[in-house]
Design an enzyme around this catalytic site. Structure first.
Site, PDB file in Angstrom:
ATOM      1  CE  LYS A   1      -1.789   1.715   4.042  1.00  0.00           C
ATOM      2  NZ  LYS A   1      -1.482   3.117   4.195  1.00  0.00           N
ATOM      3  CG  ASN A   2       2.409   2.762   3.448  1.00  0.00           C
ATOM      4  OD1 ASN A   2       1.210   3.079   3.318  1.00  0.00           O
ATOM      5  ND2 ASN A   2       2.935   2.636   4.903  1.00  0.00           N
TER       6      ASN A   2
ATOM      7  NE  ARG B   1       0.133  10.018  10.314  1.00  0.00           N
ATOM      8  CZ  ARG B   1      -0.326   8.883   9.750  1.00  0.00           C
ATOM      9  NH1 ARG B   1      -1.431   8.625   9.686  1.00  0.00           N
ATOM     10  NH2 ARG B   1       0.550   8.440   8.885  1.00  0.00           N
TER      11      ARG B   1
ATOM     12  CB  CYS C   1      -4.854  12.192  11.967  1.00  0.00           C
ATOM     13  SG  CYS C   1      -4.325  10.626  11.843  1.00  0.00           S
TER      14      CYS C   1
ATOM     15  NE  ARG D   1      -7.097   4.094   5.476  1.00  0.00           N
ATOM     16  CZ  ARG D   1      -6.104   4.525   6.345  1.00  0.00           C
ATOM     17  NH1 ARG D   1      -6.197   4.778   7.676  1.00  0.00           N
ATOM     18  NH2 ARG D   1      -4.904   5.165   5.974  1.00  0.00           N
TER      19      ARG D   1
ATOM     20  CG  ASP E   1       2.858   1.500   9.650  1.00  0.00           C
ATOM     21  OD1 ASP E   1       2.121   2.131  10.338  1.00  0.00           O
ATOM     22  OD2 ASP E   1       3.027   1.605   8.430  1.00  0.00           O
TER      23      ASP E   1
END
Ligand code: UD1
Length: 420
Positions: free
Chosen positions: A22-23, A122, A117, A400, A308
């Site tokens: 994803k990233n 962030r 967030c 997501r 993460d």
């Protein structure tokens, strides 16, 4: 609202294929804005964040076609609106990645401020500071950042802190700048060399991506190219932790073990056996009793332990023997999974940015609420281990970032199903 119902207590066994990252996919999709020619991207994961990014690009006027085998073709011959509206940015902060490419190619970008967030403030000051150093003017209007520059100029930028999307934004912007840009204190996450490889295939001149100093010699134009997105190291790590926590033997395939050194070290320290090949990793219980040991860890920029993966290891520690001290240094307020894990019977205390996790004999199923992407993954892991049924609510967070998570887990033997 969709939920996941998990019957826990079954060990995961078998083989699971890892999806594209994803990233890496998100910045690479934004790189499509840098050229008037088609960019063909393969191994794009089927995720909600990817769909959000595609609709953002589509709204700007980018032509998008979806090919077989997770391939996407972007054609940004022209765009009509160089803008990321609030509705997009609030659902996905990575929308801010359009800032650099839009300014570099079209001379203007309007991107809504991300606002609050769930996992901390962030801010995006580093993205703006870099663009300003490259000669852009920045103004604010009704909650939008407006960045303008007839042509960005190459410059030396020293980032005040390590930021992944900040580095990516500036690297993309610099590809079309006049002269050479040097980004110091750049993020070294593996998704950055993956983006650099795509940009290089498009004609960009980049050296040092993956190190803390990246040098980009600007060119007048980029051209079309094809690029395959790297495997997702966080999805890989999540499956490994899920297998370890349930005492199973799982091989993840299509992975890139070299991007997971810190995670694999911690798994070994937790007492599981890890074997790696060129594109696979196997996790298995070690020794005769196979009991896990709680591990201490501290999150930090790559190559250190990734933030993460923090929530997943907190889940692992809850059922290990001993006490694990988990220190989160990247984001404030990233322990929202803790109070949900406590509902399952976990023994965790949070003091500031540290969680002290005392392993318990077993967790018991309960209804829990997903609060963000990786917190959701930790709740799924805990649910797989817990006795009885765990219902994880608000799994849109999970969608997501994890492709077909319940199908992949089911194939490994988990009793997991999606319910409305
Ligand atoms: C990216 C990842 C996310 C991961 C994070 C840290 C993507 C799409 N997302 O997020 O999954 O958790 O890296 O590895 O790749 N900061 C500032 N000013 C800035 C930018 C960042 O103060 O201008 C701070 C942030 O508040 C945070 C820290 O820097 O405390 C790191 O954030 P950053 O690396 O920018 O995270 P993202 O790129 O948003």
């Amino acid at each position: 609202m969709e939920k996941l119902a998990i019957e826990g207590g079954i060990s995961l066994n078998g083989e699971v294929a890892i999806s594209g990252a994803k990233n890496a996919a998100l910045p690479i999709l934004c790189a499509g804005l840098l050229t008037a020619e088609p960019l063909i991207i393969s191994n794009v994961p089927h995720l909600r964040d990817v769909t959000t990014m595609l609709s953002l690009l589509g709204q700007m006027g980018v032509n998008i076609s979806v090919h077989d085998k997770l391939g996407i073709e972007l054609h940004a011959s022209n765009i009509h609106t160089p803008e990321a509206p609030y509705e997009m940015v609030k659902t996905m902060r990575a929308s801010v990645l359009v800032l650099g490419p839009l300014t570099a190619r079209f001379g203007e970008a309007r991107v809504s401020l991300p606002g609050g967030c769930a996992i901390g403030l962030r801010p995006v000051d580093q993205h703006l500071k870099g663009l300003q150093a490259m000669g852009a003017t920045i103004s604010m209007d009704h909650g939008y950042m407006i960045v303008r520059a007839p042509r960005l100029k190459g410059v030396r930028i020293c980032m005040d802190l390590v930021t992944v999307t900040g580095t990516e934004n500036l690297m993309m912007a610099a590809t079309l700048a006049e002269g050479t840009t040097i980004i110091e204190n750049a993020a070294r996450e593996p998704e950055i060399p993956d983006l650099a490889a795509c940009l290089t295939a498009m004609g960009a001149k980049i050296k040092g991506a993956g190190s803390d100093t990246i040098t980009i010699e600007g060119v007048d134009k980029l051209h079309g190219a094809s690029h395959s997105v790297m495997p997702d190291r966080i999805e890989t790590g999540t499956f490994l932790v899920a297998a370890a926590a349930t005492g199973g033997t799982v091989r993840v395939t299509g992975a890139r073990p070299g991007t997971l050194d810190a995670v694999l070290d911690k798994l070994r320290e937790a007492g599981v056996k890890i074997e790696t090949g060129t594109d696979w990793i196997t996790v298995a219980p070690n020794g005769t009793n196979g009991k896990l040991r709680a591990v201490n860890l501290r999150t930090a920029p790559y190559p250190a332990f990734p933030t993460d993966m923090q929530a997943q290891f907190v889940a692992l520690n809850t059922v290990a023997s001993g006490t694990g001290v988990v220190n989160e240094t990247i984001f404030e307020n990233r322990f929202m999974h803790v109070q949900e894990l406590q509902r399952l019977g976990a023994d965790i205390e949070v003091e500031g940015n540290t969680a002290i996790v005392k392993g318990v004999e077993h967790l018991d199923g309960a209804t829990v609420m997903a609060t963000d992407l990786r917190a959701s993954a930790s709740l799924v892991i805990a649910g797989l281990v817990a006795r009885g049924t765990t219902v994880v609510d608000r799994i849109y967070h999970l969608d997501r970032g994890y492709e077909s998570i319940e199908e992949k887990l089911s194939k490994l033997g988990a009793r997991i199903r999606r319910v409305s």
